[in-house]
Write an enzyme that holds these catalytic residues in place. Structure first.
Site, PDB file in Angstrom:
ATOM      1  N   LYS A   6      10.144  45.388 -24.517  1.00 45.62           N
ATOM      2  CA  LYS A   6       9.341  45.732 -23.338  1.00 45.62           C
ATOM      3  C   LYS A   6       9.749  44.917 -22.105  1.00 45.62           C
ATOM      4  CE  LYS A   6       4.541  46.065 -21.722  1.00 45.62           C
ATOM      5  NZ  LYS A   6       3.130  45.879 -22.112  1.00 45.62           N
ATOM      6  N   HIS A   7       9.986  43.628 -22.288  1.00 44.16           N
ATOM      7  CA  HIS A   7      10.219  42.750 -21.135  1.00 44.16           C
ATOM      8  C   HIS A   7      11.663  42.241 -21.065  1.00 44.16           C
ATOM      9  CE1 HIS A   7       5.866  42.639 -20.449  1.00 44.16           C
ATOM     10  NE2 HIS A   7       5.720  42.374 -21.731  1.00 44.16           N
ATOM     11  N   HIS A  59       8.730  43.303 -29.780  1.00 47.58           N
ATOM     12  CA  HIS A  59       7.968  43.929 -28.694  1.00 47.58           C
ATOM     13  C   HIS A  59       8.301  43.262 -27.356  1.00 47.58           C
ATOM     14  CE1 HIS A  59       4.437  45.402 -26.433  1.00 47.58           C
ATOM     15  NE2 HIS A  59       4.347  44.158 -25.999  1.00 47.58           N
ATOM     16  N   GLU A  60       8.298  41.917 -27.356  1.00 40.88           N
ATOM     17  CA  GLU A  60       8.561  41.192 -26.106  1.00 40.88           C
ATOM     18  C   GLU A  60       9.977  41.443 -25.603  1.00 40.88           C
ATOM     19  OE1 GLU A  60       6.280  39.464 -24.195  1.00 40.88           O
ATOM     20  OE2 GLU A  60       4.841  40.289 -25.601  1.00 40.88           O
ATOM     21  N   GLN A 103      -0.076  30.990 -24.141  1.00 40.49           N
ATOM     22  CA  GLN A 103      -1.452  31.282 -24.547  1.00 40.49           C
ATOM     23  C   GLN A 103      -2.028  30.115 -25.354  1.00 40.49           C
ATOM     24  OE1 GLN A 103      -1.430  34.777 -27.101  1.00 40.49           O
ATOM     25  NE2 GLN A 103      -0.141  33.810 -28.650  1.00 40.49           N
ATOM     26  N   PHE A 149       6.189  40.863 -32.904  1.00 40.34           N
ATOM     27  CA  PHE A 149       5.842  40.352 -31.568  1.00 40.34           C
ATOM     28  C   PHE A 149       7.120  40.103 -30.755  1.00 40.34           C
ATOM     29  CE2 PHE A 149       3.407  36.622 -29.317  1.00 40.34           C
ATOM     30  CZ  PHE A 149       3.085  37.441 -28.255  1.00 40.34           C
ATOM     31  N   HIS A 192       3.649  33.385 -24.997  1.00 45.94           N
ATOM     32  CA  HIS A 192       3.322  34.811 -25.090  1.00 45.94           C
ATOM     33  C   HIS A 192       4.571  35.601 -24.706  1.00 45.94           C
ATOM     34  CE1 HIS A 192       0.567  38.404 -23.756  1.00 45.94           C
ATOM     35  NE2 HIS A 192       1.680  38.800 -24.288  1.00 45.94           N
TER      36      HIS A 192
HETATM   37  P1  5GP Z   1       2.502  42.203 -23.536  1.00 52.00           P
HETATM   38  O1  5GP Z   1       1.256  41.742 -22.890  1.00 52.00           O
HETATM   39  O2  5GP Z   1       3.477  41.084 -23.747  1.00 52.00           O
HETATM   40  O3  5GP Z   1       3.148  43.376 -22.908  1.00 52.00           O
HETATM   41  O4  5GP Z   1       2.052  42.728 -24.992  1.00 52.00           O
HETATM   42  C1  5GP Z   1       1.452  41.944 -25.951  1.00 52.00           C
HETATM   43  C2  5GP Z   1       1.454  42.732 -27.261  1.00 52.00           C
HETATM   44  O5  5GP Z   1       1.856  41.882 -28.326  1.00 52.00           O
HETATM   45  C3  5GP Z   1       0.097  43.295 -27.614  1.00 52.00           C
HETATM   46  O6  5GP Z   1       0.269  44.600 -28.109  1.00 52.00           O
HETATM   47  C4  5GP Z   1      -0.379  42.397 -28.733  1.00 52.00           C
HETATM   48  O7  5GP Z   1      -1.157  43.064 -29.688  1.00 52.00           O
HETATM   49  C5  5GP Z   1       0.908  41.921 -29.372  1.00 52.00           C
HETATM   50  N1  5GP Z   1       0.775  40.561 -29.898  1.00 52.00           N
HETATM   51  C6  5GP Z   1       1.157  40.171 -31.127  1.00 52.00           C
HETATM   52  N2  5GP Z   1       0.889  38.863 -31.325  1.00 52.00           N
HETATM   53  C7  5GP Z   1       0.317  38.412 -30.172  1.00 52.00           C
HETATM   54  C8  5GP Z   1      -0.182  37.143 -29.769  1.00 52.00           C
HETATM   55  O8  5GP Z   1      -0.173  36.133 -30.478  1.00 52.00           O
HETATM   56  N3  5GP Z   1      -0.687  37.070 -28.493  1.00 52.00           N
HETATM   57  C9  5GP Z   1      -0.730  38.147 -27.657  1.00 52.00           C
HETATM   58  N4  5GP Z   1      -1.240  37.980 -26.428  1.00 52.00           N
HETATM   59  N5  5GP Z   1      -0.260  39.354 -28.022  1.00 52.00           N
HETATM   60  C10 5GP Z   1       0.256  39.488 -29.270  1.00 52.00           C
END
Ligand code: 5GP
Length: 194
Positions: A86-87, A82-83, A2, A79, A29
């Site tokens: 989820k992935h 989450h990544e 990104q 973050f 990202h």
């Molecule tokens: P993805 O698209 O990878 O499934 O989810 C992205 C998630 O990460 C979103 O919920 C977003 O709010 C969170 N997030 C935290 N920091 C960032 C960032 O710097 N860029 C993006 N695109 N998403 C972020």
């Protein structure tokens, strides 16, 4: 990857990490296992929770290359967690948690998007560039056609937001994308400052 300038200048804006404003460079990202038809699995292993101790040797590099810009301001762990959950858990047979993050960092290093674009005189200067020239510059440097995704700044201009490249199952080599994401770009797009 990104472009932080495009994440931050939209209507909802962004929050810098607790460590301060990231350097003006593309940042990661995510690394997302996809099926060849473009669909993708998610949240594949609820038992594999993110463990920050596994990436302790990558911390400095993650903070620099994979910062989180969402609000509220964070130190990145949310973050990354989450990544991974989820992935990353969807390719854990190939890449464990440490290798997942290490592979993404290595791929980013391999494809230095900002310098590739700068060499083609495409710079984050608020200027407008043809979508085609952006695609061609990245294709010339990597050998592969990237997917380009745009978003809109608060004035409604279409701008360069994300660049997608596909990688092989081992997470080490760039390959041709079986399917490119639909990118919502105008034929001319702004490359915002950051
Ligand atoms: P993805 O698209 O990878 O499934 O989810 C992205 C998630 O990460 C979103 O919920 C977003 O709010 C969170 N997030 C935290 N920091 C960032 C960032 O710097 N860029 C993006 N695109 N998403 C972020």
């Amino acid at each position: 990857m990104q472009w932080p300038g495009a994440y931050c200048d939209t209507k909802h804006s962004c929050c810098y990490p607790k460590t301060g404003k990231p350097t003006a460079d593309f940042s990661i990202h995510g690394l997302w296992p996809n099926h060849k038809d473009g669909s993708w699995p998610s949240n594949c292993d609820p038992d594999s929770v993110f463990d920050r101790s596994e990436i302790s040797n990558l911390m400095g590099s993650l903070q620099k290359n994979w910062p989180s810009l969402s609000c509220p301001s964070s130190n990145g762990f949310r973050f990354w967690s989450h990544e991974w959950e989820k992935h990353g858990t969807c390719s854990e047979s190939e890449l464990d948690q440490h290798d997942y993050f290490a592979s993404a960092l290595k791929l980013k290093e391999k494809v230095n998007l900002l310098s590739t674009l700068k060499k083609a005189e495409i710079e984050p200067d608020d200027g407008f560039y043809s979508l085609d020239s952006i695609v061609k510059a990245i294709e010339a440097a990597t050998g592969y056609v990237p997917g380009i995704e745009c978003n809109k700044d608060s004035a409604g201009n279409s701008q360069l937001y994300q660049v997608y490249l596909c990688v092989d199952t081992s997470g080490s080599d760039i390959i041709e994308c079986p399917i490119l994401p639909r990118g919502r770009c105008a034929s001319t797009v702004q490359f915002p400052k950051f």
